[in-house]
Design an enzyme around this catalytic site. Sequence first.
Site, mmCIF file in Angstrom:
data_model
loop_
_atom_site.group_PDB
_atom_site.id
_atom_site.type_symbol
_atom_site.label_atom_id
_atom_site.label_comp_id
_atom_site.label_asym_id
_atom_site.label_seq_id
_atom_site.Cartn_x
_atom_site.Cartn_y
_atom_site.Cartn_z
ATOM 1 N N ASP A 28 0.855 -1.192 0.000
ATOM 2 C CA ASP A 28 0.000 0.000 0.000
ATOM 3 C C ASP A 28 0.891 1.242 0.000
ATOM 4 O O ASP A 28 1.896 1.316 0.704
ATOM 5 C CB ASP A 28 -0.911 -0.003 1.227
ATOM 6 C CG ASP A 28 -2.072 0.964 1.090
ATOM 7 O OD1 ASP A 28 -3.228 0.497 0.979
ATOM 8 O OD2 ASP A 28 -1.829 2.191 1.089
ATOM 9 N N ASN A 84 -12.877 -3.085 2.737
ATOM 10 C CA ASN A 84 -13.744 -1.923 2.877
ATOM 11 C C ASN A 84 -14.746 -1.936 1.733
ATOM 12 O O ASN A 84 -14.388 -2.228 0.592
ATOM 13 C CB ASN A 84 -12.922 -0.631 2.859
ATOM 14 C CG ASN A 84 -11.993 -0.528 4.052
ATOM 15 O OD1 ASN A 84 -12.336 -0.962 5.145
ATOM 16 N ND2 ASN A 84 -10.813 0.046 3.836
ATOM 17 N N GLN A 91 -14.365 2.695 1.547
ATOM 18 C CA GLN A 91 -13.717 2.287 0.298
ATOM 19 C C GLN A 91 -13.426 3.513 -0.565
ATOM 20 O O GLN A 91 -14.312 4.337 -0.792
ATOM 21 C CB GLN A 91 -14.620 1.307 -0.472
ATOM 22 C CG GLN A 91 -13.964 0.776 -1.750
ATOM 23 C CD GLN A 91 -14.834 -0.257 -2.469
ATOM 24 O OE1 GLN A 91 -15.958 -0.550 -2.044
ATOM 25 N NE2 GLN A 91 -14.311 -0.792 -3.556
ATOM 26 N N VAL A 93 -11.124 3.131 -3.513
ATOM 27 C CA VAL A 93 -10.808 2.662 -4.867
ATOM 28 C C VAL A 93 -11.844 1.616 -5.254
ATOM 29 O O VAL A 93 -11.996 0.591 -4.562
ATOM 30 C CB VAL A 93 -9.382 2.067 -4.949
ATOM 31 C CG1 VAL A 93 -9.099 1.577 -6.360
ATOM 32 C CG2 VAL A 93 -8.334 3.096 -4.516
ATOM 33 N N HIS A 97 -10.674 -5.088 -3.169
ATOM 34 C CA HIS A 97 -9.331 -5.412 -2.697
ATOM 35 C C HIS A 97 -9.388 -5.848 -1.245
ATOM 36 O O HIS A 97 -10.234 -5.404 -0.475
ATOM 37 C CB HIS A 97 -8.379 -4.226 -2.862
ATOM 38 C CG HIS A 97 -8.916 -2.928 -2.339
ATOM 39 N ND1 HIS A 97 -9.828 -2.178 -3.048
ATOM 40 C CD2 HIS A 97 -8.684 -2.258 -1.190
ATOM 41 C CE1 HIS A 97 -10.131 -1.091 -2.353
ATOM 42 N NE2 HIS A 97 -9.455 -1.118 -1.210
ATOM 43 N N HIS A 99 -7.180 -5.770 2.148
ATOM 44 C CA HIS A 99 -6.007 -5.242 2.839
ATOM 45 C C HIS A 99 -5.439 -6.350 3.726
ATOM 46 O O HIS A 99 -6.193 -7.040 4.420
ATOM 47 C CB HIS A 99 -6.392 -4.082 3.760
ATOM 48 C CG HIS A 99 -6.899 -2.861 3.057
ATOM 49 N ND1 HIS A 99 -6.086 -1.790 2.756
ATOM 50 C CD2 HIS A 99 -8.134 -2.536 2.616
ATOM 51 C CE1 HIS A 99 -6.812 -0.849 2.167
ATOM 52 N NE2 HIS A 99 -8.060 -1.276 2.060
HETATM 53 P P1 AMP Z 1 -9.699 1.529 0.367
HETATM 54 O O1 AMP Z 1 -9.690 2.837 1.114
HETATM 55 O O2 AMP Z 1 -10.141 0.349 1.159
HETATM 56 O O3 AMP Z 1 -10.431 1.671 -0.948
HETATM 57 O O4 AMP Z 1 -8.182 1.208 0.039
HETATM 58 C C1 AMP Z 1 -7.501 1.746 -1.034
HETATM 59 C C2 AMP Z 1 -6.049 1.663 -0.679
HETATM 60 O O5 AMP Z 1 -5.279 1.807 -1.851
HETATM 61 C C3 AMP Z 1 -5.580 2.744 0.301
HETATM 62 O O6 AMP Z 1 -5.045 2.132 1.456
HETATM 63 C C4 AMP Z 1 -4.534 3.507 -0.501
HETATM 64 O O7 AMP Z 1 -3.452 3.947 0.290
HETATM 65 C C5 AMP Z 1 -4.110 2.479 -1.536
HETATM 66 N N1 AMP Z 1 -3.574 3.019 -2.760
HETATM 67 C C6 AMP Z 1 -4.081 4.005 -3.522
HETATM 68 N N2 AMP Z 1 -3.314 4.224 -4.596
HETATM 69 C C7 AMP Z 1 -2.289 3.332 -4.523
HETATM 70 C C8 AMP Z 1 -1.156 3.062 -5.338
HETATM 71 N N3 AMP Z 1 -0.908 3.740 -6.453
HETATM 72 N N4 AMP Z 1 -0.308 2.081 -4.947
HETATM 73 C C9 AMP Z 1 -0.544 1.389 -3.806
HETATM 74 N N5 AMP Z 1 -1.591 1.602 -3.009
HETATM 75 C C10 AMP Z 1 -2.452 2.561 -3.353
#
Ligand code: AMP
Length: 111
Positions: A28, A84, A91, A93, A97, A99
């Site tokens: 992450d 999430n 969430q 993204v 996914h 974590h």
């Molecule tokens: P969520 O908030 O559950 O949607 O998690 C999305 C996660 O993706 C967050 O913990 C971000 O820090 C991570 N994230 C976003 N962009 C990137 C990236 N380019 N490379 C690695 N992790 C990322």
Amino acid sequence: MTIFQRIIDREISADVVFEDELSLAFRDISPQAPVHIVIIPKRAIPSLAESVDTDEQLLGHLLVVARKVAGQLQLNDGYRTVINCGRDGGQTVNHIHVHLLGGRQLVWPPG
Ligand code: AMP
């Protein structure tokens, strides 16, 4: 097009720790623990809520990968997996996914 799709397509780089035909796992960018890995399916499903019954095998695969990566990274004292989902779930993204967090004592409830 999500940022995770760009990582799958190798348009942007990521610190990949595991890959197979169905999934990708990478560090992450904003780690919340000493070990913080994001595990994604290569086939995009926007969220757990938007998954369907026939995604069962792929969803299960993500947990199997989480266990393998936890072993690979020697999280021998335990770890946490989190999915999430949606706005209230935090969430950010819209590509499902898991974590994988570890390397410190995690608190509960997570907030
Ligand atoms: P969520 O908030 O559950 O949607 O998690 C999305 C996660 O993706 C967050 O913990 C971000 O820090 C991570 N994230 C976003 N962009 C990137 C990236 N380019 N490379 C690695 N992790 C990322």
